[in-house]
Design a protein around this motif. Structure first.
Motif, short mmCIF file in Angstrom:
data_model
loop_
_atom_site.label_atom_id
_atom_site.label_comp_id
_atom_site.label_asym_id
_atom_site.label_seq_id
_atom_site.Cartn_x
_atom_site.Cartn_y
_atom_site.Cartn_z
N ARG A 197 0.67 -1.19 0.09
CA ARG A 197 -0.26 0.05 0.00
C ARG A 197 0.98 1.08 -0.17
O ARG A 197 2.07 1.29 0.41
CB ARG A 197 -1.01 -0.03 1.31
N ALA A 198 0.28 2.40 -0.21
CA ALA A 198 0.74 3.63 -0.25
C ALA A 198 1.73 3.97 1.05
O ALA A 198 0.86 3.63 2.19
CB ALA A 198 -0.14 4.79 -0.64
N GLY A 199 3.02 4.38 1.07
CA GLY A 199 3.37 4.42 2.41
C GLY A 199 4.69 3.54 2.68
O GLY A 199 5.40 3.43 3.42
N CYS A 200 4.39 2.50 1.98
CA CYS A 200 5.45 1.14 2.08
C CYS A 200 6.67 1.81 1.76
O CYS A 200 6.86 2.19 0.79
CB CYS A 200 5.16 -0.27 1.48
N GLU A 201 7.90 1.32 2.26
CA GLU A 201 9.26 1.71 2.09
C GLU A 201 10.02 0.64 1.62
O GLU A 201 9.92 -0.66 2.35
CB GLU A 201 9.74 2.63 3.20
N VAL A 202 10.94 0.65 0.72
CA VAL A 202 11.87 -0.43 0.30
C VAL A 202 13.15 0.01 -0.02
O VAL A 202 13.45 1.24 -0.37
CB VAL A 202 11.19 -0.85 -1.41
N GLN A 203 14.12 -0.64 0.37
CA GLN A 203 15.50 -0.50 0.23
C GLN A 203 16.09 -0.83 -1.15
O GLN A 203 15.49 -1.81 -1.78
CB GLN A 203 16.27 -1.40 1.17
N GLY A 204 16.96 -0.15 -1.86
CA GLY A 204 17.45 -0.33 -2.95
C GLY A 204 19.01 -0.01 -3.01
O GLY A 204 19.81 0.61 -1.91
N GLN A 205 19.62 -0.32 -4.16
CA GLN A 205 21.25 -0.30 -4.16
C GLN A 205 21.51 0.00 -5.41
O GLN A 205 21.02 -0.21 -6.13
CB GLN A 205 22.15 -1.36 -3.46
N PHE A 206 22.66 0.61 -5.71
CA PHE A 206 23.07 1.04 -6.89
C PHE A 206 24.79 1.01 -7.05
O PHE A 206 25.28 1.20 -6.00
CB PHE A 206 22.45 2.22 -7.52
N CYS A 207 25.23 1.13 -8.10
CA CYS A 207 26.90 1.27 -8.30
C CYS A 207 26.88 2.08 -9.79
O CYS A 207 25.94 1.91 -10.69
CB CYS A 207 27.52 -0.05 -8.52
#
Length: 233
Positions: free
Chosen positions: A211-221
């Motif tokens: 639902r709106a408000g859910c937070e998710v972690q990401g990563q990048f290089c």
């Protein structure tokens, strides 16, 4: 073992991103559409659809390279010999017990796979870094009003590319779980660090669990003018 089409370089197994995902395998290769040979699909044991047969060499080489990486990653993961077909929605069709993602472009392709028991969803995306002028033109399409307000224009090329790529990775992660399409305005990049970590938030309801408000972690290089991003849940 995977038999490489002539348009593809040898497969590499590596993890260029800052944090490994336990149990996940990432395979990549370079490719060159100019080296595409008429029997490359047969050579790799990959089915060529009618639409692919009619497509240009670039599209055929991209598809081949992405599927070869996916096949190699699955072989490395658990020994199975499987090439994901394309579904009616054009998304890769993975085995029921696998989560995976494919990305390709600018002569490089990669796939990441993990057992469903280890990872609920995973998305991978690669983009060439936008120059500042193009990033300025595209910012309004990719960034939300809040993201635009926070935008550091001294790094506009990086920030717009990063936001685009992370939202693509987020979509690839959540679409197989919800079967709901969403777009750039439906997610927000909250923060990112020079160490290669990021945090995103959904701005729309996709399912009872997302639902709106859910937070998710990401990563990048960043490597050689390209940005690779990954989101996993």
């Amino acid at each position: 073992m995977t038999t490489l089409p002539l348009c593809c370089d040898p497969i590499q197994f590596h993890w260029p991103l800052p944090q490994a995902i336990p149990g996940a395998v990432l395979a990549s290769c370079g490719f060159d559409p100019a080296r595409l040979h008429g029997d490359d699909f047969a050579r790799a044991g990959i089915e060529q659809s009618d639409s692919l047969q009619r497509s240009v060499a670039k599209r055929q080489a991209e598809y081949l390279a992405g599927r070869v990486c996916a096949q190699a990653a699955l072989q490395r993961l658990d020994g199975r010999d499987y090439v994901p077909a394309s579904g009616a929605d054009r998304a890769p069709v993975w085995p029921h017990d696998i989560r995976g993602s494919i990305t390709h472009g600018q002569g490089w392709a990669a796939a990441v796979v993990a057992a469903r028991s280890a990872c609920r969803g995973i998305g991978l995306d690669q983009e060439r870094l936008l120059d500042d002028a193009r990033a300025e033109r595209l910012a309004g399409e990719i960034l939300t009003p809040a993201e635009l307000q926070r935008l550091d224009r001294s790094q506009i090329g990086l920030v717009v590319t990063l936001t685009f790529s992370l939202k693509e990775s987020l979509f690839k992660t959540l679409y197989p779980l919800t079967l709901q399409r969403f777009y750039f305005e439906h997610a927000e990049l909250l923060e990112w660090s020079s160490e290669g970590f990021a945090r995103l938030r959904l701005l729309t309801d996709l399912s009872s669990g997302w639902r709106a408000g859910c937070e998710v972690q990401g990563q990048f290089c960043l490597t050689d003018g390209h940005l690779l991003s990954l989101v996993s849940v």
